[in-house]
Write a protein that holds these residues in place. Sequence first.
Motif, PDB file in Angstrom:
ATOM      1  N   GLU A 149     -14.087  -2.744  20.434  1.00  0.00           N
ATOM      2  CA  GLU A 149     -15.005  -2.589  19.302  1.00  0.00           C
ATOM      3  C   GLU A 149     -15.725  -3.907  19.072  1.00  0.00           C
ATOM      4  OE1 GLU A 149     -14.942  -1.747  14.466  1.00  0.00           O
ATOM      5  OE2 GLU A 149     -13.242  -1.121  15.709  1.00  0.00           O
ATOM      6  N   PHE A 150     -17.036  -3.821  18.803  1.00  0.00           N
ATOM      7  CA  PHE A 150     -17.852  -5.017  18.601  1.00  0.00           C
ATOM      8  C   PHE A 150     -18.556  -4.937  17.262  1.00  0.00           C
ATOM      9  CE2 PHE A 150     -17.234  -4.290  23.051  1.00  0.00           C
ATOM     10  CZ  PHE A 150     -16.886  -5.542  23.527  1.00  0.00           C
ATOM     11  N   THR A 151     -18.472  -6.037  16.495  1.00  0.00           N
ATOM     12  CA  THR A 151     -19.124  -6.128  15.202  1.00  0.00           C
ATOM     13  C   THR A 151     -20.076  -7.314  15.216  1.00  0.00           C
ATOM     14  OG1 THR A 151     -17.396  -7.558  14.267  1.00  0.00           O
ATOM     15  CG2 THR A 151     -17.087  -5.158  14.056  1.00  0.00           C
ATOM     16  N   GLY A 152     -20.817  -7.508  14.118  1.00  0.00           N
ATOM     17  CA  GLY A 152     -21.746  -8.620  14.003  1.00  0.00           C
ATOM     18  C   GLY A 152     -23.162  -8.119  13.800  1.00  0.00           C
ATOM     19  N   ALA A 153     -24.013  -8.994  13.286  1.00  0.00           N
ATOM     20  CA  ALA A 153     -25.423  -8.672  13.045  1.00  0.00           C
ATOM     21  C   ALA A 153     -26.254  -9.159  14.231  1.00  0.00           C
ATOM     22  CB  ALA A 153     -25.896  -9.340  11.758  1.00  0.00           C
ATOM     23  N   LEU A 154     -26.970  -8.234  14.872  1.00  0.00           N
ATOM     24  CA  LEU A 154     -27.757  -8.560  16.055  1.00  0.00           C
ATOM     25  C   LEU A 154     -29.245  -8.575  15.724  1.00  0.00           C
ATOM     26  CD1 LEU A 154     -26.009  -6.401  18.818  1.00  0.00           C
ATOM     27  CD2 LEU A 154     -25.395  -8.678  17.973  1.00  0.00           C
ATOM     28  N   THR A 155     -29.988  -9.437  16.431  1.00  0.00           N
ATOM     29  CA  THR A 155     -31.440  -9.465  16.321  1.00  0.00           C
ATOM     30  C   THR A 155     -32.107  -9.031  17.619  1.00  0.00           C
ATOM     31  OG1 THR A 155     -31.527 -11.805  16.964  1.00  0.00           O
ATOM     32  CG2 THR A 155     -31.355 -11.323  14.604  1.00  0.00           C
ATOM     33  N   ALA A 156     -31.281  -8.669  18.618  1.00  0.00           N
ATOM     34  CA  ALA A 156     -31.792  -8.193  19.907  1.00  0.00           C
ATOM     35  C   ALA A 156     -30.650  -7.513  20.642  1.00  0.00           C
ATOM     36  CB  ALA A 156     -32.340  -9.357  20.735  1.00  0.00           C
ATOM     37  N   GLN A 157     -30.989  -6.778  21.698  1.00  0.00           N
ATOM     38  CA  GLN A 157     -29.942  -6.196  22.534  1.00  0.00           C
ATOM     39  C   GLN A 157     -29.169  -7.324  23.207  1.00  0.00           C
ATOM     40  OE1 GLN A 157     -30.720  -2.687  25.142  1.00  0.00           O
ATOM     41  NE2 GLN A 157     -30.143  -4.060  26.805  1.00  0.00           N
TER      42      GLN A 157
END
Length: 215
Positions: A149-157
Amino acid sequence: MSDSTPTFDPIVQSQASKEVTANAYFDAASPATIFGRRQSTTSGLTWGYYGGRWLVDSLLSIITNGTVTLTASTTNYVEATRAGVVSKNTTGFTPGSIPLYAVITGAATVTSYTDYRIPNYPVCGRTVKALSDANYTLTLGEALPQILEFTGALTAQRNITVPLGAQQWTVFNNTTGGFGLQFIGATGTGIVVGMGKRAIIYADGTNVVRVTADV
């Protein structure tokens, strides 16, 4: 370890040939000693390690006893590849490697060391990794569980690099920002799992492929 009622044959103070019983213990426990520090060949800046039987893509391989030469006056990161090849560097454990020991050296000898070894077989449970809005390479320990499982706020793929040895995972892209995660090996092709989606993926030794559609 044994319970309060031991399963091991006890070593009795009055018995003769205590070394026979002790060596039988070591023989029974020997699978756990692979890559462990071998005192008889560790001297100065030479680090000795034990070999043994090692799973390489579900096939048993024989790793022989060996040594590596350490660098003086620094921290040496002793590690192995998935195929069981042991080496060291002075930067840090290589992403995707098998961490073995962090060895601190003086001018001519080892001053201290920390054991980082882990089993090399799939384990139950899951890895939950908080991404820092960057590509990430799973360590062997992080890749061992079959749920990722992966969490965090992304701004791109972002790319998640997984070991290419034959293994299957259920992955969950639990990030925010609206971007997918591409699961890929160090070489070959990969697949993208959308934000908020789960999928079963498989590394076939060359590429990462999708077993099920995103759900």
